[in-house]
Design a protein around this motif. Structure first.
Motif, mmCIF file in Angstrom:
data_model
loop_
_atom_site.group_PDB
_atom_site.id
_atom_site.type_symbol
_atom_site.label_atom_id
_atom_site.label_comp_id
_atom_site.label_asym_id
_atom_site.label_seq_id
_atom_site.Cartn_x
_atom_site.Cartn_y
_atom_site.Cartn_z
ATOM 1 N N TYR A 4 78.557 30.426 47.124
ATOM 2 C CA TYR A 4 77.245 29.909 46.719
ATOM 3 C C TYR A 4 76.599 30.827 45.693
ATOM 4 C CZ TYR A 4 78.414 27.698 51.118
ATOM 5 O OH TYR A 4 79.088 27.054 52.109
ATOM 6 N N ASP A 5 75.436 30.425 45.262
ATOM 7 C CA ASP A 5 74.721 31.184 44.240
ATOM 8 C C ASP A 5 74.412 32.612 44.711
ATOM 9 O OD1 ASP A 5 73.364 31.782 41.949
ATOM 10 O OD2 ASP A 5 71.446 31.021 42.705
ATOM 11 N N ASP B 110 72.853 34.893 42.634
ATOM 12 C CA ASP B 110 71.576 35.317 42.027
ATOM 13 C C ASP B 110 70.440 35.235 43.042
ATOM 14 O OD1 ASP B 110 72.815 35.740 39.654
ATOM 15 O OD2 ASP B 110 72.320 33.761 38.824
ATOM 16 N N GLU B 111 70.475 34.159 43.852
ATOM 17 C CA GLU B 111 69.429 33.934 44.833
ATOM 18 C C GLU B 111 69.396 35.035 45.895
ATOM 19 O OE1 GLU B 111 69.264 30.289 47.554
ATOM 20 O OE2 GLU B 111 69.010 29.496 45.513
ATOM 21 N N LEU B 112 70.579 35.593 46.147
ATOM 22 C CA LEU B 112 70.689 36.601 47.205
ATOM 23 C C LEU B 112 70.210 37.973 46.766
ATOM 24 C CD1 LEU B 112 74.211 35.790 48.684
ATOM 25 C CD2 LEU B 112 71.987 35.002 49.474
ATOM 26 N N SER C 59 67.754 38.291 44.165
ATOM 27 C CA SER C 59 66.643 38.060 43.241
ATOM 28 C C SER C 59 65.532 39.107 43.345
ATOM 29 C CB SER C 59 66.073 36.669 43.483
ATOM 30 O OG SER C 59 65.651 36.564 44.833
ATOM 31 N N SER C 60 65.372 39.708 44.507
ATOM 32 C CA SER C 60 64.260 40.661 44.677
ATOM 33 C C SER C 60 64.719 42.100 44.625
ATOM 34 C CB SER C 60 63.565 40.405 46.010
ATOM 35 O OG SER C 60 63.115 39.075 46.053
ATOM 36 N N LYS D 179 76.109 42.107 39.592
ATOM 37 C CA LYS D 179 75.717 41.255 40.723
ATOM 38 C C LYS D 179 76.516 41.600 41.980
ATOM 39 C CE LYS D 179 74.563 37.223 37.953
ATOM 40 N NZ LYS D 179 74.989 35.859 37.620
ATOM 41 N N GLY E 70 65.765 36.118 55.187
ATOM 42 C CA GLY E 70 65.935 36.292 53.740
ATOM 43 C C GLY E 70 65.971 37.713 53.222
ATOM 44 N N GLN F 163 67.360 40.812 51.563
ATOM 45 C CA GLN F 163 68.439 40.874 50.573
ATOM 46 C C GLN F 163 69.195 42.192 50.622
ATOM 47 O OE1 GLN F 163 66.708 39.696 46.814
ATOM 48 N NE2 GLN F 163 66.562 37.573 47.484
ATOM 49 N N ASP G 196 62.491 38.838 49.394
ATOM 50 C CA ASP G 196 61.661 38.266 48.341
ATOM 51 C C ASP G 196 60.270 38.074 48.922
ATOM 52 O OD1 ASP G 196 61.300 34.920 48.403
ATOM 53 O OD2 ASP G 196 62.734 35.807 49.801
#
Lengths: 246, 234
Positions: free
Chosen positions: A232-233, A235-237, A239-240, B94, B137, B139, B179
């Motif tokens: 999956y994406d 970038d979303e993981l 992003s912060s 990434k 969420g 990260q 986030d």
């Protein structure tokens, strides 16, 4: 008036003289004209030649410049600075992808199949005993941690690769893993030392209790376990997250 | 007789002049022709020179065009290599962030759990908190500055908790970057866990705009953690 020979000779002579003079005049005139014409034409040609020579000089300059640029490219490609850096970066990327779960991998390991218990006539119908018959997120969480303690290098649940951010979350009758919900049965794959992984799961007290309660748990060693990548994406993981300087 | 002689002399002179003029004219005409031929020859030479120059320029133009073509191909090769390199670098960045191979910072929360006189924090307690943080969420997560990566285990070992093979002791400071939207969510969810854990331990939650989480301890020597994995390419 009497024409004598002398007068006739004189007449002819002046006649011829007149013609000659007029011819001479004409010749000189034409000569001048021709010369002027030729000069104009030549001047044009000379101007063209000068322009052509200038163009040649410009072209030579450009060629020299481009030859230089070409040799620079050839040198930079021969040095292969970019290519060398690309190879180096790709090598690092391969490792980073392996460790972060962004690559399909295979290796020796184990495959665990888990399912809820089959209810029989003898089963008690109380809430608590019913709860004992099903697989809970905490069971999976504990089991996954046991696999990690035993040195699992890659783990998936129902082909969902567990990465650094993957939680195992109870969502009613299903379990949320990565971004998808799954109901039983669960298939857990782990790559590592298959003996150690097998022993860890077989000897887990949680597995012992689950088996006691009739949950169906099957553990198999497998020399060729395939574990899919996190698909999956990303970038979303992240992003912060900001890379922190050392 | 004298008169006739004068006439004859003048006639002779006239004829002499005429002869001279005719010869001059003759000479002039032939000179003229010669000149014209010379001029023509010069013009031809000039024209030849011009043609030669133009031919030369055509050759130079061709050569230059050829060079420009070669340069363009090198440029696109170089450009292609640059693009590939840039993409690889982006992907590496990434993967490194996700895999815990670089230190990161951001907004988040710090959950501190401390043993009490009667109860000792165990692996399951930590596991629950981490799982809830992931669920809401987070990260990036660390416990006492041990970055949680995909393979990180949490294991009770006597009075310690082992994380990434390291012995950690109470208090356990769990940092999580999330986030900002998910952050409130985290706090709520963690609040639930906190209430549960507060029955046994001293638990605090703190919000912070500047949380720093170090890279995974094995980021530079990760071979023991991936040596059993074979990349599948198909």
């Amino acid at each position: 008036m009497k024409l004598n020979a002398g007068k006739i000779v004189l007449l002819i002579t002046f006649f011829v003289f007149g013609i000659v003079v007029s011819m001479q005049c004409k010749t000189i005139y034409e000569n001048n004209k021709l010369q002027a014409d030729l000069q104009i034409k030549d001047e044009q040609v000379i101007a063209d030649i000068t322009a052509a020579k200038q163009k040649a000089k410009d072209l030579l300059d450009m060629i020299e410049k481009n030859e230089k640029a070409k040799s620079e490219y050839i040198q930079s490609l021969a040095n292969n600075k970019t290519k060398a850096e690309l190879i180096k970066t790709n090598r690092k990327l391969n490792l980073a992808n392996l460790v972060s779960g962004l690559t399909d991998v295979r290796g020796a390991g184990i495959v665990i199949q888990m399912n809820d218990a089959i209810k029989t006539k003898n089963s008690s119908n109380s809430y608590y005993s019913n709860m004992q018959l099903i697989i809970h997120d905490s069971d999976i969480l504990k089991l996954i941690n046991d696999l990690k303690i035993a040195g699992a290098q890659a783990i998936s649940i129902n082909d969902e690769r567990l990465i650094s951010t993957s939680g195992i979350i109870c969502a009613g009758p299903t379990m949320l893993i990565n971004i998808n919900k799954y109901a039983v049965p669960f298939v857990i794959r782990a790559i590592g030392n298959s003996e150690k992984l097998f022993a860890a799961v077989e000897n887990s007290d949680r597995i012992f209790l689950m088996r006691r309660d009739g949950l169906r748990i099957d553990i198999q060693k497998d020399e060729n376990v395939k574990i899919l990548k996190y698909n999956y994406d990303v970038d979303e993981l992240i992003s912060s997250l900001e890379v922190a300087a050392k | 007789m004298k008169k006739k002689m004068i006439r004859n002399i003048s006639l002779a002179m006239v004829l002499l002049v005429l002869g001279a003029v005719i010869s001059l004219q003759f000479k002039s005409t032939s000179y003229n022709k010669e000149l014209a031929a010379y001029e023509n020859k010069r013009s031809d030479e000039l024209k030849d020179e011009l043609i030669q120059e133009k031919k030369n320029n055509d050759l130079l133009s061709d050569k230059n065009a050829e060079l420009l073509k070669e340069i363009a191909s090198y440029e696109s090769k170089q450009g292609g290599a640059n693009t590939a390199l840039q993409n690889a670098k982006d992907d590496l960045s990434k993967a490194s962030i996700l895999g815990g191979l670089v230190a990161v910072k951001g907004k988040g929360i710090i959950v501190t759990i401390k043993d009490t006189a009667y109860y000792v924090v165990e692996d399951v307690d930590i596991l629950k908190v981490i799982n809830e943080l992931k669920a809401s969420g987070a990260q990036a997560i660390s416990i006492n500055d041990e970055r949680i990566v995909a393979t990180t285990e949490v294991r009770t070992a006597g009075n310690y908790i082992m994380v990434n093979g390291q012995q950690l002791v109470s208090p356990y400071e769990i940092k999580a970057i999330a986030d900002p939207v998910g952050l409130e969510n985290s706090l709520k969810i963690i609040g639930g866990i906190v209430e549960e854990l507060q029955a046994y331990f001293k638990v605090t939650i703190e919000k912070s705009d500047n949380i720093k989480i170090p890279k995974w301890r094995y980021a530079d020597k990760m071979s023991p953690y991936i040596n059993r994995l074979t990349k599948v390419t198909d």
